[in-house]
Design an enzyme around this catalytic site. Structure first.
Site, PDB file in Angstrom:
ATOM      1  N   SER A   6      12.662 -83.897  60.737  1.00 47.93           N
ATOM      2  CA  SER A   6      13.004 -84.475  62.044  1.00 47.93           C
ATOM      3  C   SER A   6      14.441 -84.130  62.351  1.00 47.93           C
ATOM      4  O   SER A   6      15.371 -84.571  61.676  1.00 47.93           O
ATOM      5  CB  SER A   6      12.821 -85.994  62.013  1.00 47.93           C
ATOM      6  OG  SER A   6      13.523 -86.542  63.108  1.00 47.93           O
ATOM      7  N   HIS A  31      10.331 -80.854  63.885  1.00 55.72           N
ATOM      8  CA  HIS A  31       9.927 -82.070  64.593  1.00 55.72           C
ATOM      9  C   HIS A  31      11.050 -82.502  65.533  1.00 55.72           C
ATOM     10  O   HIS A  31      12.160 -82.817  65.091  1.00 55.72           O
ATOM     11  CB  HIS A  31       9.606 -83.176  63.588  1.00 55.72           C
ATOM     12  CG  HIS A  31       9.060 -84.429  64.205  1.00 55.72           C
ATOM     13  ND1 HIS A  31       7.732 -84.576  64.550  1.00 55.72           N
ATOM     14  CD2 HIS A  31       9.659 -85.598  64.539  1.00 55.72           C
ATOM     15  CE1 HIS A  31       7.544 -85.779  65.066  1.00 55.72           C
ATOM     16  NE2 HIS A  31       8.699 -86.422  65.075  1.00 55.72           N
ATOM     17  N   ASP A  33      12.332 -85.081  68.322  1.00 59.08           N
ATOM     18  CA  ASP A  33      12.123 -86.435  68.836  1.00 59.08           C
ATOM     19  C   ASP A  33      12.802 -86.614  70.191  1.00 59.08           C
ATOM     20  O   ASP A  33      14.026 -86.654  70.278  1.00 59.08           O
ATOM     21  CB  ASP A  33      12.694 -87.455  67.841  1.00 59.08           C
ATOM     22  CG  ASP A  33      11.857 -87.547  66.579  1.00 59.08           C
ATOM     23  OD1 ASP A  33      10.652 -87.856  66.699  1.00 59.08           O
ATOM     24  OD2 ASP A  33      12.398 -87.298  65.486  1.00 59.08           O
ATOM     25  N   MET A  35      13.516 -88.993  73.311  1.00 62.73           N
ATOM     26  CA  MET A  35      13.536 -90.425  73.656  1.00 62.73           C
ATOM     27  C   MET A  35      14.243 -90.614  74.994  1.00 62.73           C
ATOM     28  O   MET A  35      15.257 -89.974  75.264  1.00 62.73           O
ATOM     29  CB  MET A  35      14.290 -91.212  72.586  1.00 62.73           C
ATOM     30  CG  MET A  35      13.778 -90.977  71.170  1.00 62.73           C
ATOM     31  SD  MET A  35      14.615 -92.042  70.004  1.00 62.73           S
ATOM     32  CE  MET A  35      13.971 -91.375  68.443  1.00 62.73           C
ATOM     33  N   HIS A  64       7.699 -84.625  69.778  1.00 61.31           N
ATOM     34  CA  HIS A  64       7.237 -86.019  69.783  1.00 61.31           C
ATOM     35  C   HIS A  64       7.894 -86.731  70.964  1.00 61.31           C
ATOM     36  O   HIS A  64       9.088 -87.035  70.920  1.00 61.31           O
ATOM     37  CB  HIS A  64       7.622 -86.646  68.423  1.00 61.31           C
ATOM     38  CG  HIS A  64       7.341 -88.106  68.306  1.00 61.31           C
ATOM     39  ND1 HIS A  64       7.838 -88.864  67.264  1.00 61.31           N
ATOM     40  CD2 HIS A  64       6.614 -88.954  69.076  1.00 61.31           C
ATOM     41  CE1 HIS A  64       7.436 -90.120  67.409  1.00 61.31           C
ATOM     42  NE2 HIS A  64       6.701 -90.209  68.493  1.00 61.31           N
ATOM     43  N   MET A  66       8.729 -89.737  73.036  1.00 62.30           N
ATOM     44  CA  MET A  66       8.814 -91.202  73.090  1.00 62.30           C
ATOM     45  C   MET A  66       9.378 -91.547  74.465  1.00 62.30           C
ATOM     46  O   MET A  66      10.525 -91.962  74.618  1.00 62.30           O
ATOM     47  CB  MET A  66       9.716 -91.719  71.959  1.00 62.30           C
ATOM     48  CG  MET A  66       9.013 -91.661  70.599  1.00 62.30           C
ATOM     49  SD  MET A  66      10.162 -91.726  69.206  1.00 62.30           S
ATOM     50  CE  MET A  66      10.524 -89.975  69.039  1.00 62.30           C
ATOM     51  N   MET A 135       2.706 -93.635  63.393  1.00 59.02           N
ATOM     52  CA  MET A 135       4.090 -94.049  63.123  1.00 59.02           C
ATOM     53  C   MET A 135       4.113 -94.978  61.909  1.00 59.02           C
ATOM     54  O   MET A 135       3.344 -95.933  61.836  1.00 59.02           O
ATOM     55  CB  MET A 135       4.688 -94.797  64.323  1.00 59.02           C
ATOM     56  CG  MET A 135       4.950 -93.959  65.559  1.00 59.02           C
ATOM     57  SD  MET A 135       5.975 -92.495  65.321  1.00 59.02           S
ATOM     58  CE  MET A 135       7.492 -93.192  64.658  1.00 59.02           C
ATOM     59  N   GLY A 140      12.141 -94.946  67.523  1.00 52.85           N
ATOM     60  CA  GLY A 140      13.447 -95.135  68.166  1.00 52.85           C
ATOM     61  C   GLY A 140      14.621 -94.669  67.331  1.00 52.85           C
ATOM     62  O   GLY A 140      15.597 -94.174  67.873  1.00 52.85           O
ATOM     63  N   ASP A 173       4.986 -90.367  60.428  1.00 55.92           N
ATOM     64  CA  ASP A 173       6.382 -90.222  60.841  1.00 55.92           C
ATOM     65  C   ASP A 173       7.144 -91.527  60.638  1.00 55.92           C
ATOM     66  O   ASP A 173       6.795 -92.545  61.245  1.00 55.92           O
ATOM     67  CB  ASP A 173       6.399 -89.816  62.323  1.00 55.92           C
ATOM     68  CG  ASP A 173       7.792 -89.574  62.883  1.00 55.92           C
ATOM     69  OD1 ASP A 173       8.766 -89.608  62.115  1.00 55.92           O
ATOM     70  OD2 ASP A 173       7.879 -89.334  64.103  1.00 55.92           O
TER      71      ASP A 173
HETATM   72  C1  DX5 Z   1      11.599 -92.191  64.856  1.00 55.23           C
HETATM   73  C2  DX5 Z   1      11.302 -90.716  64.871  1.00 55.23           C
HETATM   74  C3  DX5 Z   1      11.199 -90.099  63.513  1.00 55.23           C
HETATM   75  C4  DX5 Z   1      12.420 -90.284  62.647  1.00 55.23           C
HETATM   76  C5  DX5 Z   1      12.152 -89.873  61.244  1.00 55.23           C
HETATM   77  O1  DX5 Z   1      11.408 -92.722  66.116  1.00 55.23           O
HETATM   78  O2  DX5 Z   1      10.070 -90.470  65.523  1.00 55.23           O
HETATM   79  O3  DX5 Z   1      10.833 -88.741  63.624  1.00 55.23           O
HETATM   80  O4  DX5 Z   1      13.507 -89.591  63.139  1.00 55.23           O
HETATM   81  O5  DX5 Z   1      13.333 -90.032  60.505  1.00 55.23           O
HETATM   82  P1  DX5 Z   1      13.322 -90.713  59.057  1.00 55.23           P
HETATM   83  O6  DX5 Z   1      12.576 -89.794  58.159  1.00 55.23           O
HETATM   84  O7  DX5 Z   1      14.757 -90.838  58.730  1.00 55.23           O
HETATM   85  O8  DX5 Z   1      12.625 -92.049  59.207  1.00 55.23           O
HETATM   86 ZN    ZN Z   2       9.164 -88.450  65.460  1.00 51.19          ZN
END
Ligand code: DX5
Ligand code: ZN
Length: 216
Positions: A6, A31, A33, A35, A64, A66, A135, A140, A173
């Site tokens: 990530s 990956h 993320d 947001m 991903h 969010m 999840m 977040g 994740d």
């Molecule tokens: C959280 C993200 C994850 C997160 C994973 O909302 O979707 O991808 O960054 O990071 P770790 O492995 O540190 O939990």
């Molecule tokens: Zn993620």
């Protein structure tokens, strides 16, 4: 087990170089993320930023989302070079319309399930998706603790996919590392996202190799 670092845990002043570093370290997917500060209480980056880092790796860009209204931004993320786009079953967009939009762009699609959402919520869409993301933390933020009580959702999904003969990847994740990745594999996870476990390691290549070895 496929490993998807990530990038949320990367040094964003060197975003492109960090992607290159993960590519060399043996990452299977990148990956990303996204947001919006509305669906989750944090803001990261969007398609304009992703477009600039796309050229740093040929690996699968696993996006991903969010965000509250994914349908509005599907074209942008496809144009920016997404290979897989996952969005939350809890979002405000029409799920079928969003899946159809992603498919129309020739990109793989998937749905994401938050910890408090039953996995059965995605069962009506299983014949339309390439991936389901379970999840294992509240979405977040990186660096949270793994919720082992999410693994029965993975097993239930794996059983439902087998029963229906569907070829859909299961991704997990949040909080995944050496201490829990075997349990993920045993429950039926195909792709493990790992932020902290890879980026906070002194040697990310060794960390990725170790995560894979534990599951092999
Ligand atoms: C959280 C993200 C994850 C997160 C994973 O909302 O979707 O991808 O960054 O990071 P770790 O492995 O540190 O939990
Ligand atoms: Zn993620």
């Amino acid at each position: 087990m496929l490993i998807a670092p990530s990038l949320l845990s990367c040094d964003f002043s060197r975003f492109g170089e960090e992607i290159k570093r993960m590519d060399k370290a043996g990452a299977d997917y990148m990956h990303l993320d996204v947001m919006d500060g509305h669906f989750v209480p944090n803001i990261t980056f969007g398609a304009p930023v992703m477009k600039y880092v796309r050229s740093f790796s040929d690996k699968t860009f696993d996006v991903h989302l969010m965000i509250s209204e994914p349908l509005r931004y599907i074209d942008d993320f496809c144009d920016a070079g997404a290979d897989v786009i996952t969005f939350h079953v809890e979002c405000d967009s029409d799920i079928n319309a969003t899946l159809d939009k992603i498919k129309s762009r020739g990109v793989k699609s998937g749905l994401v399930v938050k910890p408090k959402t039953p996995v059965e919520s995605v069962f009506p869409y299983l014949d339309k998706v390439d991936m389901i993301l379970i999840m294992t933390v509240e979405p977040g933020f990186g660096g949270q603790s793994f919720m082992a009580d999410m693994l029965p959702k993975v097993s239930a999904l794996r059983a439902e996919l087998s029963r229906r003969g569907l070829d859909v990847l299961i991704e997990a994740d949040g909080g995944i590392g050496a201490g829990n990745i075997k349990a993920c594999a045993d429950a039926g996870v195909d792709v493990a996202v790992a932020g902290t476990a890879v980026f906070k390691a002194d040697d990310p290549a060794a960390a990725i190799a170790q995560l894979k070895d534990i599951c092999a």
